[in-house]
Design a protein around this motif. Structure first.
Motif, short mmCIF file in Angstrom:
data_model
loop_
_atom_site.label_atom_id
_atom_site.label_comp_id
_atom_site.label_asym_id
_atom_site.label_seq_id
_atom_site.Cartn_x
_atom_site.Cartn_y
_atom_site.Cartn_z
N LEU A 126 0.90 -1.35 -0.07
CA LEU A 126 -0.16 0.42 0.08
C LEU A 126 0.81 1.36 -0.03
CD1 LEU A 126 -2.68 -0.98 2.46
CD2 LEU A 126 -2.91 -0.40 0.05
N ASP A 127 0.76 2.19 -1.08
CA ASP A 127 1.29 3.77 -1.03
C ASP A 127 2.36 3.24 -1.50
OD1 ASP A 127 -1.31 4.87 0.56
OD2 ASP A 127 -0.23 4.33 2.42
N GLU A 128 2.44 2.13 -1.83
CA GLU A 128 4.47 2.17 -2.64
C GLU A 128 3.94 3.03 -4.08
OE1 GLU A 128 7.35 -1.05 -4.56
OE2 GLU A 128 5.38 -1.35 -3.50
N LEU A 129 5.32 3.55 -4.47
CA LEU A 129 5.59 3.98 -5.68
C LEU A 129 5.22 3.46 -6.48
CD1 LEU A 129 5.46 7.15 -6.93
CD2 LEU A 129 7.36 7.57 -6.33
N LEU A 130 4.75 3.76 -8.43
CA LEU A 130 4.96 2.14 -9.29
C LEU A 130 5.26 3.50 -10.33
CD1 LEU A 130 1.47 0.34 -9.35
CD2 LEU A 130 4.07 0.58 -8.18
N THR A 182 4.22 8.35 -12.91
CA THR A 182 4.32 7.42 -11.95
C THR A 182 2.48 7.23 -11.19
OG1 THR A 182 4.80 9.61 -11.03
CG2 THR A 182 6.36 8.60 -10.83
N GLY A 183 2.57 6.58 -10.04
CA GLY A 183 1.49 5.60 -9.67
C GLY A 183 1.21 5.76 -8.45
N TYR A 184 0.88 5.69 -7.82
CA TYR A 184 0.95 4.81 -6.01
C TYR A 184 -0.47 3.97 -5.57
CZ TYR A 184 -3.06 7.78 -4.42
OH TYR A 184 -3.90 8.76 -3.76
N VAL A 185 0.33 3.03 -4.86
CA VAL A 185 -0.57 1.64 -5.14
C VAL A 185 -2.00 2.27 -3.80
CG1 VAL A 185 -0.96 -0.68 -4.03
CG2 VAL A 185 0.52 -0.04 -5.05
N GLN A 186 -3.08 1.88 -3.67
CA GLN A 186 -4.50 2.53 -3.01
C GLN A 186 -5.27 0.96 -2.55
OE1 GLN A 186 -5.24 5.39 -2.80
NE2 GLN A 186 -7.16 4.86 -1.15
N SER A 187 -5.01 0.12 -3.14
CA SER A 187 -5.90 -0.74 -2.87
C SER A 187 -4.84 -2.36 -3.82
CB SER A 187 -6.71 -1.46 -2.69
OG SER A 187 -7.28 -0.69 -4.79
N LEU A 188 -5.24 -3.13 -2.77
CA LEU A 188 -4.84 -4.30 -3.24
C LEU A 188 -5.90 -5.96 -2.81
CD1 LEU A 188 -1.58 -4.62 -0.91
CD2 LEU A 188 -1.84 -3.64 -3.03
N ASP A 189 -6.10 -5.91 -4.20
CA ASP A 189 -7.09 -7.01 -4.49
C ASP A 189 -6.45 -8.49 -4.50
OD1 ASP A 189 -9.43 -5.86 -4.14
OD2 ASP A 189 -8.90 -5.29 -6.22
N SER A 190 -6.82 -9.59 -4.42
CA SER A 190 -6.17 -11.08 -4.68
C SER A 190 -5.44 -11.27 -5.56
CB SER A 190 -6.85 -12.18 -4.75
OG SER A 190 -7.98 -12.01 -5.39
N THR A 216 8.94 0.08 -6.48
CA THR A 216 9.65 1.23 -6.50
C THR A 216 10.88 0.80 -5.79
OG1 THR A 216 8.86 3.10 -5.98
CG2 THR A 216 9.29 3.28 -8.25
N GLY A 217 9.62 0.47 -4.36
CA GLY A 217 10.28 -0.22 -3.16
C GLY A 217 10.48 1.45 -2.75
N ALA A 218 9.72 2.51 -2.93
CA ALA A 218 9.33 3.61 -1.97
C ALA A 218 8.43 4.11 -2.09
CB ALA A 218 10.86 4.78 -2.60
#
Length: 499
Positions: free
Chosen positions: A48-52, A59-67, A90-92
């Motif tokens: 969550l919130d990881e920078l892609l 760029t974008g950041y992870v907002q939600s995780l599904d299966s 990016t791990g950041a």
């Protein structure tokens, strides 16, 4: 010119340091993208919130995780990302530049310049999400923040480290009060950060022009996330602005952050939540909308001396609909903050500006943050004004009030006239003390209500020439100084009356 032997030695050294073996690269693929949201598969280790980072440089950041996939909020326009594009983690987390180099600049929520003055020079990159200071790290709020607005400084004093909500209908002067507070810090030690969230471009331009014309921009950072920018940028804007302000707090300085406004930020949060298919709650807002604003505003604090003694004061702005303070987002923010300044559209339309409703406005930190000289001069001013408003309401039904009530009504009318103030004209502490003292001492009772403005103008022009006024500070108002001020103000009132 490098000779052949040297070149060969360097090449052999580079080959020797190269690790030979299989390299693993994890990447995801965009399956669907629309409205600033991208759904990706193939990123099982995303957090969550990881920078892609997308293959086109977006760029974008992870907002939600599904299966089986993740939803990412884009920080660039969605047109630049297409289905089938690759993205890697990016791990950041999202970071923004901080430091004195941002002062005087207009930037977007990622710290990119919008003013055409070249690259932004930051000392370092800090994450936009940072934990709020703990209880042990905080100190009591006792130092004042002079807003330069008489009705606020006199009746609802603000302290360094406080969170005071400015709430009211559209176009009632919310931004003006916040902007005047920034303008009043030019000669002080408080650095300001103004964050515009979803505000019209013309409104932001007026703010920047005002700051530039008055010279206050040199001690201000302006963070702009306009209505046409991606929703992701609008969402991170208040967090980015708070991180920029925290740098000054954490280095022992004092900062003020204006969040204009959190109602639009809540709507942006709702938009992102619905697009990422989170469960809607009351008024379709997600269940964490309270937590989002709580964790943001809790970062405002007065730090203990062991942490440097710095402070971060927050002035969030919220918009109401038809004066409804019991709406979802206003009630959330009222419960989070340390008080609220309520602006009334009826007062605004009647010409009472700033249109502060003294009956519903409050500062929960209390008068201990108020400059002692102003507190000594004000005394019972708030009670007197509240009684006047109540008496005025009852006398509208008719009847002949007695002499005492007439005197209260006459004095209340002069208090109301004194509390009027033109926009972008903050008042110095010495002038505020003189105005309030003239009210409390009955000096303005000899003037007709329409001459009170003339007295204010004369005082502003001559306050520096009154020797007693130059000695006014945050210390208690001594009786000798009080009497000398009363004498000088009485003389000035007589001059205005005879003019």
């Amino acid at each position: 010119m490098v000779d052949a032997d040297t070149w060969l030695a360097r090449a052999r050294d580079a080959v020797a340091r190269t690790e030979v073996g299989a390299a693993v690269e994890r990447f995801g693929v965009v399956e669907e993208v629309a409205d600033g949201i991208a759904f990706l598969s193939g990123l099982p280790d995303a957090r969550l919130d990881e920078l892609l980072s997308f293959e086109g440089g977006q760029t974008g950041y992870v907002q939600s995780l599904d299966s089986d996939r993740v939803a990412a909020v884009l920080l660039d326009h969605a047109e630049a990302v297409a289905a089938g594009a690759r993205a890697s983690g990016t791990g950041a987390v999202v970071r923004v530049p901080v430091g004195p180099g941002l002062l005087g600049r207009v930037v977007d929520p990622l710290g990119r310049p919008l003013d055409g003055k070249g690259p932004v020079e930051g000392i370092r990159q800090d994450p936009i999400e940072r934990p709020a200071p703990g209880i042990i790290e905080r100190a009591a709020i006792t130092q004042p923040v002079q807003t330069g607005t008489l009705v606020v400084d006199t009746l609802f004093a603000l302290g360094r480290g406080q969170r005071e909500l400015i709430v009211g209908d559209r176009a009632t002067g919310k931004t003006t009060i916040a902007l005047d507070t920034i303008l009043n810090q030019q000669e002080g030690d408080i650095v300001s950060v103004y964050v515009a969230i979803g505000q019209k471009t013309s409104a932001v331009q007026r703010v920047v022009q005002t700051l530039t014309a008055t010279g206050a921009l040199a001690r201000t950072i302006v963070v702009v996330a306009g209505p046409a920018t991606p929703a992701g940028l609008q969402w991170i804007a208040p967090f980015a602005g708070t991180t920029m302000a925290e740098y000054f707090r954490d280095t022992g300085g004092h900062a003020l952050v204006v969040l204009d406004d959190l109602t639009k930020h809540a709507a942006c949060h709702r938009e992102i939540a619905l697009l990422t298919r989170q469960s809607p709650g009351r008024e379709a807002y997600p269940g964490d909308v309270f937590y989002v604003h709580a964790r943001l505003l809790e970062r405002a604090a007065k730090l203990a001396e062991a942490r440097g003694g710095g402070s971060l004061t927050a002035l969030p702005v919220a918009e109401t609909d038809a004066g409804n303070l019991s709406a979802y987002i206003p009630t959330n923010l009222i419960s989070i903050t340390d008080g609220q300044i309520v602006l009334d559209s009826k007062l605004f339309n009647e010409g009472q500006k700033p249109a502060v409703d003294v009956g519903t406005s409050v500062s929960r930190v209390g008068g201990k943050t108020q400059a002692r000289s102003l507190r000594d001069a004000a005394e019972t001013l708030r009670l007197d004004y509240a009684q006047f408003l109540e008496l005025e309401m009852f006398t509208r039904f008719g009847g002949m009030p007695d002499t005492r009530v007439k005197a209260q009504l006459a004095r209340g009318a002069r208090i109301r006239e004194t509390l009027r103030q033109p926009q972008h004209r903050p008042i110095a502490l010495s002038e505020e003390v003189c105005l309030v003292l003239a009210l409390q001492a009955g000096i303005l009772d000899v003037l007709p209500p329409d001459r009170v403005t003339a007295f204010r103008t004369a005082l502003a022009d001559h306050v520096s020439s009154i020797p007693e006024a130059n000695s006014i500070g945050s210390a208690p108002l001594e009786e000798v100084l009080r009497q000398a001020l009363v004498t000088a103000l009485t003389r000035l009132a007589d001059e205005v009356k005879g003019a």
